[in-house]
Write a protein that holds these residues in place. Structure first.
Motif, PDB file in Angstrom:
ATOM      1  N   UNK A  56      -1.397  32.243 -26.004  1.00 26.49           N
ATOM      2  CA  UNK A  56      -0.225  31.911 -26.835  1.00 26.49           C
ATOM      3  C   UNK A  56      -0.654  30.813 -27.782  1.00 26.49           C
ATOM      4  N   UNK A  57       0.072  30.656 -28.879  1.00 25.13           N
ATOM      5  CA  UNK A  57      -0.268  29.653 -29.895  1.00 25.13           C
ATOM      6  C   UNK A  57      -0.823  28.367 -29.289  1.00 25.13           C
ATOM      7  N   UNK A  58      -0.138  27.843 -28.295  1.00 27.34           N
ATOM      8  CA  UNK A  58      -0.554  26.542 -27.742  1.00 27.34           C
ATOM      9  C   UNK A  58      -1.028  26.619 -26.296  1.00 27.34           C
ATOM     10  N   UNK A  67       8.476  34.495 -24.052  1.00 23.85           N
ATOM     11  CA  UNK A  67       7.913  35.140 -25.223  1.00 23.85           C
ATOM     12  C   UNK A  67       8.049  36.657 -25.185  1.00 23.85           C
ATOM     13  N   UNK A  88       9.702  37.103 -33.284  1.00 19.73           N
ATOM     14  CA  UNK A  88       9.224  35.743 -33.553  1.00 19.73           C
ATOM     15  C   UNK A  88       8.501  35.157 -32.352  1.00 19.73           C
ATOM     16  N   UNK A  89       8.939  35.515 -31.151  1.00 23.51           N
ATOM     17  CA  UNK A  89       8.310  34.966 -29.953  1.00 23.51           C
ATOM     18  C   UNK A  89       7.095  35.787 -29.535  1.00 23.51           C
ATOM     19  N   UNK A 136       3.736  35.211 -31.022  1.00 23.18           N
ATOM     20  CA  UNK A 136       3.040  33.979 -30.664  1.00 23.18           C
ATOM     21  C   UNK A 136       1.971  34.243 -29.602  1.00 23.18           C
ATOM     22  N   UNK A 150      -2.684  34.148 -36.160  1.00 22.72           N
ATOM     23  CA  UNK A 150      -1.928  33.344 -35.204  1.00 22.72           C
ATOM     24  C   UNK A 150      -1.729  31.915 -35.727  1.00 22.72           C
ATOM     25  N   UNK A 151      -2.756  31.401 -36.413  1.00 26.44           N
ATOM     26  CA  UNK A 151      -2.676  30.016 -36.896  1.00 26.44           C
ATOM     27  C   UNK A 151      -1.667  29.847 -38.022  1.00 26.44           C
ATOM     28  N   UNK A 194       1.150  31.918 -38.350  1.00 28.31           N
ATOM     29  CA  UNK A 194       2.246  32.819 -37.983  1.00 28.31           C
ATOM     30  C   UNK A 194       3.542  32.506 -38.734  1.00 28.31           C
TER      31      UNK A 194
END
Lengths: 615, 384
Positions: free
Chosen positions: B228-230, B246, B312-313, B316, B368-369, B371
């Motif tokens: 996931x993004x983070x 998500x 949107x989720x 991610x 992803x960076x 998004x």
């Protein structure tokens, strides 16, 4: 509705007057008080700017359209008919002011007790003076802490040659001494010199459009009388009409049997467009023509802007909105125009930047239309040298209002730009900065004189384009608001003009193209590029923002691509907020303009050109 | 657990610093609300439980145990269900952690944030780097393979080199899950005020982008999956609970300010609702005591809104939005039907930010960076 009988007011009992003043000195408040004292409206706390009927007038605190009101007042046993003709207070509308004044025999000149004489006080005074009107000087806002009526009286004496003891000190807000003003109006302003027995001669000093009844013209009678059924003719259009209704304004419409010489009121005569009842026109009876009243001129636009619908599907909606709005504002000139980038639209001419802003605001508020506005331009001229172009246009001198029409240097023997004579009144401590500002705007000083120990009046000849966007704001800002400004048309002068394009990744942004003086091109181009860089959102690729003259790039900024743009946390609690923001972004994306592959917010142009972005 | 001992300089969560907490009362309300909402949702089984806050490690293991018991009593809570507790290094002694484990916690998320004392002071954290290390070691002892650490990057004044050092230190210390967050300067926080006032420098955009890429690369090299993004996990140690956000599955939020997404079938509801519990603890407790739950707002999500959230989720995550998950919310209109035709998604695919294939719709490594630059256009396409 009962019709009033106006014959009970002989000419000797009539007073036609106007209130003139600089912006915010209390003209409209004084009008409110006069309406209250004479019982024309009842006294309540809610009487604020009663004569300003437009929403935009009330919001901005300015008078845009002149209204009139007939007041009835008994003084020493005699019933007087006092016609108050309200005037627009802003620099863009001085022609309307002069027409309203021609219907009067006197004016109340209102001056703020703290601010003292300002540029429009001077400009309006001269208008009244040239029209040979009686002038009643009134010093307002004496209730405020910084009021210095004595100083202002001295200014008035020095600049206008009016003895200090003629000044009346009032507080329009509180009503102090306002009754004295009314008495002075009766005693000092002469009745109109005219005869009801003469043939009809009526001045049109304003008109509005009513959907049910057509054009309602504000008129002042200089001779004769007018009533329902009369057949009248317009001196300007030569068209003939039959009068449906006449009346007075109190300030709402009040029909009367007739209107007589010296009286002021309204008329409805089957006119379909306000262009048929232009400010300054003369009306007379059919078969009884009279010498038209002097001073009539067609509205002269000073500032042009292109107006396009956001989307071509909105074209028809915008078209009818413009038609209806211009019904009530004949000083806006309308030409159809089109652009490769923006599609079909219009180029509108306004009396000034304020006029344009007010118009745009009315479009949004009253017709719910959002539009793309292009760079404000002024009407440049070119003297053509190319035989081909001369043949094409049918003349050798053309007016250029759309940068896309700018003829190349090779086809032109001379470019011309419009100029204005500007009057600045300022406290002397700002003289240096103001002189620098004016020089910066390519202005030439024509006069400089001290109006009292503290204040100076400067006259400069400006190229019109140097003041239309933000001169006024710059002047106010460097004088902490104390300097004031007014201007009038001063003809054309030769100028070294070029067309500057703005490119985004090599694609021209048509609505930002401007015609500009060569000396200013580099600085303007650089500034435009910098501001655009701040206005355009970063995208997934790099954006080159350039200013160009022909093929030559004269300024450049680079907007780097986004390499990271994703919110760090998105857990249960963050989701709702995230979605709200995302949906707003999706909505504004729909309204974006696409130049090549660059997305530009619809209002980028206005933000970029208007004024310094708020830091 | 909406209480903390102090507020960190960057925090804008719904948390409260109070001199004393009536733990018994709060516990009773958490238990009551959990039961009420579970009944309302008519969900049969619970796949994961997450104790967030505030600082949940300040609560006693007894409270954690009581809530888990209530959940198990109102629905099925399988033995292997993931039960996570968020903890601060300053309230994670081995004995305390053992207490939580006994109460039923089987995963720990420690708010390390930084392994540099100066940075920790700037962040207003209660602990030192040494204390953070000890806490992680203690946690790894009791929850091997199921300990996660939170880290921040992009601190005001942090250089590329400093970040590289932090990363290396963290990699030497961590277990199999790292949550890596770019510091966001939220309006109203002390840290944001200092940056705005000029006392601290605002980190430049390019530097932040570099730091993120450095981290992704280093973590990938260390065997972590950027899921996931983070969030990064190796050896399959992903957070089941967060994945359910998500994937737009159903979840119930219990406690002040908690958020939920579920269908209140117990009241005859048919649609997924977005729900929030009352923010302020005292008010929340009153409502729970009188009505069984303190739900401040509930909004039915339209089918379009549900899809928008899923999109949107889901994007991610590295898995993206799968065809099955999409089909659950949009039986008529498939992913290719919406995003396969010429339009925003197609253009983004061609530019290399997005992929639409048999696996579903997801971002590429580069996509992803950025998004949040892709989403507005995709939403427009979905709305159409």
């Amino acid at each position: 509705q009962e019709k009033l009988d106006m014959s009970t007011y002989p000419v000797e009992s009539i007073r036609n007057f106007s209130i003139i003043a600089h912006v915010d000195h209390g003209k409209s408040t004084l009008a409110d008080r006069l309406l209250e004292i004479t019982g024309t409206i009842s006294k309540t706390d809610r009487n604020k700017q009663v004569l300003d009927k437009l929403q935009v007038e009330r919001e901005r605190g300015i008078t845009v359209k002149a209204q009139s009101a007939s007041l009835f007042y008994n003084h020493e046993g005699i019933n007087y008919l006092l016609n108050l003709i309200d005037t627009p207070g802003h620099v863009d509308f001085s022609y309307e002011v002069s027409r309203s004044l021609s219907a009067c025999q006197g004016v109340i000149l209102v001056v703020d007790a703290n601010e003292g004489i300002q540029a429009q006080t001077v400009a309006n005074f001269y208008l009244a003076f040239e029209a040979q009107l009686s002038i009643i000087p009134v010093i307002n806002k004496i209730d405020l802490k910084n009021a210095d009526p004595e100083r202002v009286e001295k200014q008035i004496e020095k600049l206008f040659d009016i003895p200090t003891d003629e000044c009346i000190r009032i507080s329009a807000k509180q009503g102090t001494n306002v009754e004295k003003v009314l008495q002075n109006v009766i005693e000092k302003i002469p009745p109109p010199q005219c005869n009801p027995a003469d043939p009809l001669k009526a001045l049109v000093f304003d008109s509005t459009f009513d959907h049910y009844r057509g054009v309602v013209a504000n008129i002042a009678l200089f001779g004769g009388e007018i009533a329902k059924g009369h057949k009248i003719v317009s001196a300007h259009t030569k068209k003939r009409y039959e009068v449906n209704e006449v009346g007075i304004l109190t300030p709402d419409e009040q029909p009367t049997h007739k209107l007589y010489a010296g009286q002021v009121g309204y008329l409805i005569a089957g006119m379909k467009e306000v262009a048929e009842a232009q400010v300054g026109d003369t009306l007379f009876l059919y078969k009884q023509p009279v010498e038209p009243l002097p001073g009539f001129k067609s509205a002269k636009p000073m500032v042009f802007a292109g107006m396009y619908p956001i989307d071509q599907t909105e074209y028809n909606n915008l078209k009818s909105a413009l038609e209806r709005l211009t019904l009530n504002d004949s000083s806006v000139t309308v030409h159809r125009d089109s652009s490769l980038a923006l599609g079909a639209g219009w180029r509108l001419g306004f009396l000034g930047l304020l006029h344009m802003e007010v118009f745009n605001q009315r479009l949004e508020q009253e017709y719910n239309m959002s539009v793309i506005l292009t760079a404000p331009t002024v009407p440049y001229k070119a003297v053509l040298s190319s035989a081909k172009l001369i043949k094409e246009y049918g003349k050798d001198q053309i007016t250029i209002i759309n940068p896309a029409q700018f003829p190349d240097k090779l086809s032109v023997s001379e470019y011309l730009e419009p100029t204005v004579l500007g009057t600045i009144v300022t406290p002397h401590e700002y003289i240096g900065k103001i002189i620098t500002l004016c020089q910066d705007r390519r202005a030439v000083q024509k006069d400089m004189l001290y109006i009292d120990e503290n204040r100076v009046m400067l006259k400069y000849l400006f190229p019109l384009n140097e003041i239309v966007v933000d001169f006024y704001d710059a002047l106010k800002s460097l004088s902490s608001g104390y300097a004031s400004f007014d201007y009038e048309d001063a003809g054309y002068q030769s100028a070294d003009l070029i067309k500057m394009d703005i490119l985004l990744n090599g694609n021209p942004v048509e609505e930002l193209a401007t015609i500009i003086h060569n000396d200013k091109a580099h600085a303007a181009g650089k500034l435009l590029c910098e501001r655009l860089k701040e206005t355009i959102p970063r995208q997934l690729f790099e954006i080159a923002i350039q200013a160009a003259i022909g093929k030559k790039i004269i300024a450049r900024e680079t907007l780097k691509a986004y390499r990271k743009n994703v919110v760090a946390k998105c857990y249960g609690g963050d989701i709702t907020r995230r979605m709200k923001l995302l949906k707003r972004q999706a909505e504004s994306k729909k309204l974006m303009r696409k130049i090549g592959n660059v997305e530009v917010p619809r209002d980028a142009f206005i933000r970029v050109l208007k004024r310094e972005p708020d830091k | 657990w909406p209480y903390c001992r102090k507020r960190c300089s960057y925090c804008n969560f719904n948390t409260y610093v109070v001199p004393a907490v009536d733990e018994a009362a709060v516990r009773a309300c958490l238990v009551r609300e959990a039961r009420t909402l579970l009944r309302l949702s008519q969900l049969h089984s619970v796949s994961s439980v997450f104790f967030g806050g505030g600082t949940p490690s300040l609560a006693s293991p007894g409270t954690v145990g009581a809530v888990l018991e209530a959940v198990a009593g109102a629905a099925r809570l399988p033995a292997g269900a993931e039960v996570t507790l968020e903890a601060n290094p300053s309230s994670t002694s081995t004995s305390r952690l053992a207490g939580f484990r006994a109460a039923g916690v089987n995963r720990l998320s420690i708010g390390v944030q930084s392994l540099d004392d100066a940075e920790l002071r700037m962040l207003g954290r209660e602990h030192t780097a040494a204390e953070a290390r000890k806490a992680v070691e203690a946690a790894r002892g009791l929850f091997p393979g199921r300990t996660s650490i939170d880290l921040l990057f992009g601190l005001p004044g942090q250089s590329r080199d400093a970040w590289a050092q932090r990363l290396e230190a963290a990699l030497g210390l961590c277990d199999d899950h790292i949550s890596l967050y770019q510091l966001t300067l939220e309006r109203g926080t002390a840290l944001a005020a200092r940056v705005r006032g000029g006392a601290l420098p605002a980190p430049p955009q390019d530097l932040l982008a570099d730091m993120y890429q450095t981290a992704r690369t280093a973590l990938a090299a260390a065997g972590f999956r950027h899921y996931e993004v983070s969030n990064f996990a190796r050896k399959g140690a992903v957070s089941t609970h967060n994945l359910s956000y998500w994937r737009a599955e159903q979840y119930i939020g219990v406690g002040p300010g908690a958020h939920g997404r579920f269908v209140p079938r117990g009241e005859g509801g048919h649609s997924r609702e977005a729900r929030v519990q009352t923010l302020e603890p005292v008010a929340w407790m009153r409502e729970v005591q009188s009505q069984g739950h303190g739900t401040r707002s509930r909004v039915v999500l339209s089918p379009l809104e549900q899809l928008e959230e899923l999109l949107a989720l889901g994007l991610r995550t590295d898995e993206g939005v799968t065809h099955e998950r999409w089909g659950h919310f949009s039986p008529q209109l498939s992913l290719p039907a919406v995003f396969g035709a010429p339009g925003e998604a197609r253009a983004l695919q061609q530019q290399g930010w997005l992929v639409l294939d048999s696996g579903g719709l997801r971002c590429t490594w580069a996509g992803l960076a950025v998004l949040d630059s892709l989403l507005p256009g995709l939403l427009c396409q979905l709305q159409r």
